[in-house]
Design an enzyme around this catalytic site. Structure first.
Site, PDB file in Angstrom:
ATOM      1  N   ASP A 139       6.471   1.022  -0.642  1.00 33.56           N
ATOM      2  CA  ASP A 139       7.558   0.573  -1.667  1.00 33.56           C
ATOM      3  C   ASP A 139       6.987  -0.364  -2.760  1.00 33.56           C
ATOM      4  OD1 ASP A 139      10.335   0.684  -2.488  1.00 33.56           O
ATOM      5  OD2 ASP A 139      10.941  -0.570  -1.034  1.00 33.56           O
ATOM      6  N   HIS A 148      13.150  11.197  -4.656  1.00 35.99           N
ATOM      7  CA  HIS A 148      13.596   9.834  -4.759  1.00 35.99           C
ATOM      8  C   HIS A 148      13.040   9.492  -6.021  1.00 35.99           C
ATOM      9  CE1 HIS A 148      14.981   5.864  -4.453  1.00 35.99           C
ATOM     10  NE2 HIS A 148      13.631   5.506  -4.380  1.00 35.99           N
TER      11      HIS A 148
END
Length: 312
Positions: A153, A226
């Protein structure tokens, strides 16, 4: 210009996520006195300095933000930032981004979970007379900065000058220059459903490889990935944001604290709309099939200049 703005910024707003973080959300009580609120804010830097000096290698920092709803109580004599708005709930089918309460948000970061906890305890005590602590979430670095669904992330976070440009407000009254717009969302992972997917499909959902964190080329990345849907592009140029996300939770329930900083809240609202609302072809961010947003609040990370007005 960026160097001058960075001097006005809270250090925690520009620095990378630490190994441990704690996120406190307060809601002001009714009819609190301006003096009591001012006293609470004055204690923030005292607590930070007191606990920070226990271990200078722990890199303790506080980042303080206030919402539109809380602004007049927190800073009754200071004009509100020009673009500060309440978080607007977004719903499309089964996908939703709720709008939830929050007047003051404090992010505590350091390399020691115990110092974060002690800081949180004293901040809660400092605000006890004027506000209710409605959420206290402890985040942490997981493996090599992965989320709990095992993808790295924050890979695309801007650095150095690009980070300052992406995050710091320049076009507002002087007291707000060096501040940042902040959106906070707490997500819960639908781990059981995610685990049923093949690694290949998981990689398509994210738009990156799982093992070595390599982004797919545009010609093979699905439009509903995403990394596509969360990206904001204006006139063929990507508008960056800074994510200070951290996972939280345990084996029973876990997710991600999304901590998104921008120089303009338009960037964030555009990203979220692209994610949740299906486009004309029915495409939305497929990651939302596997994670659920439980909170959503907009804040303004006040300038260090404004915080320092409480130093006396």
């Amino acid at each position: 210009m960026n160097a001058m703005l960075s001097e006005r910024a809270q250090p925690g707003a520009l620095s990378n996520p630490n190994t441990f973080a704690e996120y406190l959300t307060f809601v002001f009580k009714a009819d609190v006195s301006a003096e009591a609120v001012s006293d609470a804010f004055a204690k923030i830097q005292i607590i930070e300095k007191s606990i920070g000096q226990k271990d200078s290698t722990a890199d303790l920092s506080f980042t303080v933000a206030v919402s539109r709803q809380g602004w007049s109580t927190a800073f009754p004599e200071v004009a509100m930032p020009a673009l500060l708005e309440d978080f607007k709930a977004m719903v499309d089918g089964e996908r939703q981004f709720p709008s939830t309460a929050g007047d003051v948000f404090i992010m505590i970061k350091s390399e020691r979970m115990d110092l974060n906890y002690q800081a949180a305890k004293y901040l809660a005590l400092a605000f006890a007379e004027v506000a209710t602590l409605i959420e206290d979430i402890q985040g942490f670095k997981y493996l090599d900065s992965r989320d709990m669904i095992d993808f790295v992330d924050g890979t695309e976070n801007p650095k150095n000058e690009a980070r300052m440009k992406a995050v710091l407000v320049a076009d507002d009254i002087e007291i707000h220059q060096g501040g940042s717009y902040l959106t906070v969302q707490r997500y819960i992972d639908r781990q059981g459903l995610w685990d049923k997917q093949s690694t290949e499909y998981q990689e398509q959902v994210i738009g990156r490889t799982k093992l070595d964190d390599i982004e797919f080329e545009d010609d093979v990345k699905p439009v509903w990935a995403h990394t596509n849907k969360s990206k904001v592009v204006v006139e063929d140029k990507e508008i960056k944001m800074l994510r200070q996300n951290r996972p939280y939770g345990n084996a029973m329930e876990h997710g991600t604290m999304f901590i998104g900083l921008t120089a303009s809240p338009v960037t964030m609202s555009t990203s979220l709309q692209q994610m949740v609302f299906a486009d004309s072809n029915g495409h939305y961010d497929r990651l939302l099939d596997f994670v659920e947003a439980k909170t959503g609040t907009n804040y303004f990370i006040v300038s260090q200049t404004l915080l320092d007005t409480f130093a006396d």
